[in-house]
Design an enzyme around this catalytic site. Structure first.
Site, short mmCIF file in Angstrom:
data_model
loop_
_atom_site.label_atom_id
_atom_site.label_comp_id
_atom_site.label_asym_id
_atom_site.label_seq_id
_atom_site.Cartn_x
_atom_site.Cartn_y
_atom_site.Cartn_z
N LYS A 195 -0.13 1.22 -1.49
CA LYS A 195 0.82 1.08 -2.60
C LYS A 195 0.90 2.42 -3.35
CE LYS A 195 -0.13 -3.80 -2.53
NZ LYS A 195 -0.22 -5.06 -3.23
N SER A 211 -4.97 -10.64 -1.20
CA SER A 211 -6.37 -10.69 -1.62
C SER A 211 -7.36 -10.89 -0.48
CB SER A 211 -6.56 -11.76 -2.70
OG SER A 211 -5.84 -11.41 -3.86
N ASN A 248 -2.59 -1.14 2.94
CA ASN A 248 -1.42 -0.79 2.14
C ASN A 248 -1.90 -0.17 0.83
OD1 ASN A 248 0.96 -0.65 0.76
ND2 ASN A 248 1.31 -2.86 0.62
N GLU A 289 2.66 -13.05 3.28
CA GLU A 289 1.91 -12.69 2.08
C GLU A 289 2.40 -13.52 0.90
OE1 GLU A 289 0.30 -8.42 2.27
OE2 GLU A 289 2.40 -8.27 1.77
N GLU A 313 6.71 -6.67 -3.44
CA GLU A 313 6.85 -5.78 -4.58
C GLU A 313 8.19 -5.04 -4.53
OE1 GLU A 313 3.04 -3.84 -4.18
OE2 GLU A 313 2.07 -5.67 -4.87
N GLY A 323 -2.88 -9.32 -4.98
CA GLY A 323 -3.46 -8.59 -6.10
C GLY A 323 -4.07 -9.50 -7.16
N HIS A 355 8.39 -5.95 1.64
CA HIS A 355 7.22 -6.30 0.83
C HIS A 355 7.69 -6.94 -0.48
CE1 HIS A 355 3.61 -6.03 -1.59
NE2 HIS A 355 2.94 -5.92 -0.45
#
Ligand code: PGA
Length: 232
Positions: A8, A192, A6, A156, A89, A162, A87
């Site tokens: 991003k 991570s 991914n 996740e 985010e 991150g 996701h």
């Protein structure tokens, strides 16, 4: 094992093309199975050899008056049939509600896309104990057809994304085993995942693949991670 990168908001069209070329080169002698790369929308392109390209996002429509979005027509131009939905985010930063996420899911399900559907809890929920954790995770399946044949779920935990702090194998097993009991789906872990942790994560029976952000950004390093994950 399946490996998903991914990107991003990283990489350009040009650097993505170079990345795919290098990744294929690095992996040419491995039986590396399924590898997916999710570049930003401006770098969508057709996949090559071992690499399938997917979209990080898509609106629920073919085209229309939706400023800043891309939809089915734009994805089809590059033969994209794999998409990330839900996701954290998108949920946290861009305010996508469960209802909105479910609409996307429904739309791309009708279009027969491979959907990588992401779920994951924030730290404060994890700290409330196992019951709160599963209540939260199950609520992220509201409106989602978990019997959809092209569904892959990515677990996740937000506190592991991150941050450099991956969930422990025990944390992952706890969630994955329960999800596997409840839903008959392919399950990825994300948060991570790194070269140092991939071997242990790949050994977990209920982990079918990994969704990797930071450690996927350099093709040679991602290739190393893949080889380690495959035990190559
Ligand atoms: P990370 O991102 O590997 O940088 O933690 C994973 C993800 O958000 O998919």
């Amino acid at each position: 094992m399946k490996f998903y990168a991914n990107f991003k908001m990283n990489h350009t069209r040009d650097s993505t093309s170079k990345y795919i070329e290098l990744l294929n080169k690095e992996l040419k002698d491995t039986n590396s199975g399924d590898i997916f790369v999710f570049p930003p929308a401006t770098a969508l392109q057709k996949g090559e050899d071992k690499v399938v390209i997917g979209a990080q996002n898509g609106y629920f429509g073919k085209n229309g008056a939706f400023t800043g979005e891309i939809g089915l027509e734009q994805l089809k131009e590059f033969n994209i049939d794999t998409i990330l939905i839900g996701h954290s985010e998108r949920r946290e930063i861009f305010g996508e509600s469960q209802e909105f996420v479910a609409k996307k899911f429904d739309y791309y399900k009708k279009e027969n896309f491979n959907i990588i559907y992401c779920i994951g809890e924030p730290l404060e929920v994890r700290e409330q104990g196992v019951e709160a954790l599963f209540e939260y995770l199950y609520s992220q399946f509201e409106g989602i057809d978990t019997t959809y044949k092209n569904l892959t779920v990515a677990y996740e935990p937000i506190w592991a994304i991150g941050t450099g702090v991956s969930a422990t194998t025990a944390d992952i097993e706890l969630v994955h085993n329960r999800l596997k009991e409840r839903f008959n789906v392919e399950l990825l872990y994300g948060g991570s995942v790194k070269i140092d942790t991939i071997e242990d994560i790949a050994k977990i029976d209920s982990v079918d693949g990994v969704l990797v952000g930071s450690a996927s950004l350099k093709a040679d390093e991602f290739a190393k991670l893949i080889k380690k994950g495959l035990g190559a």
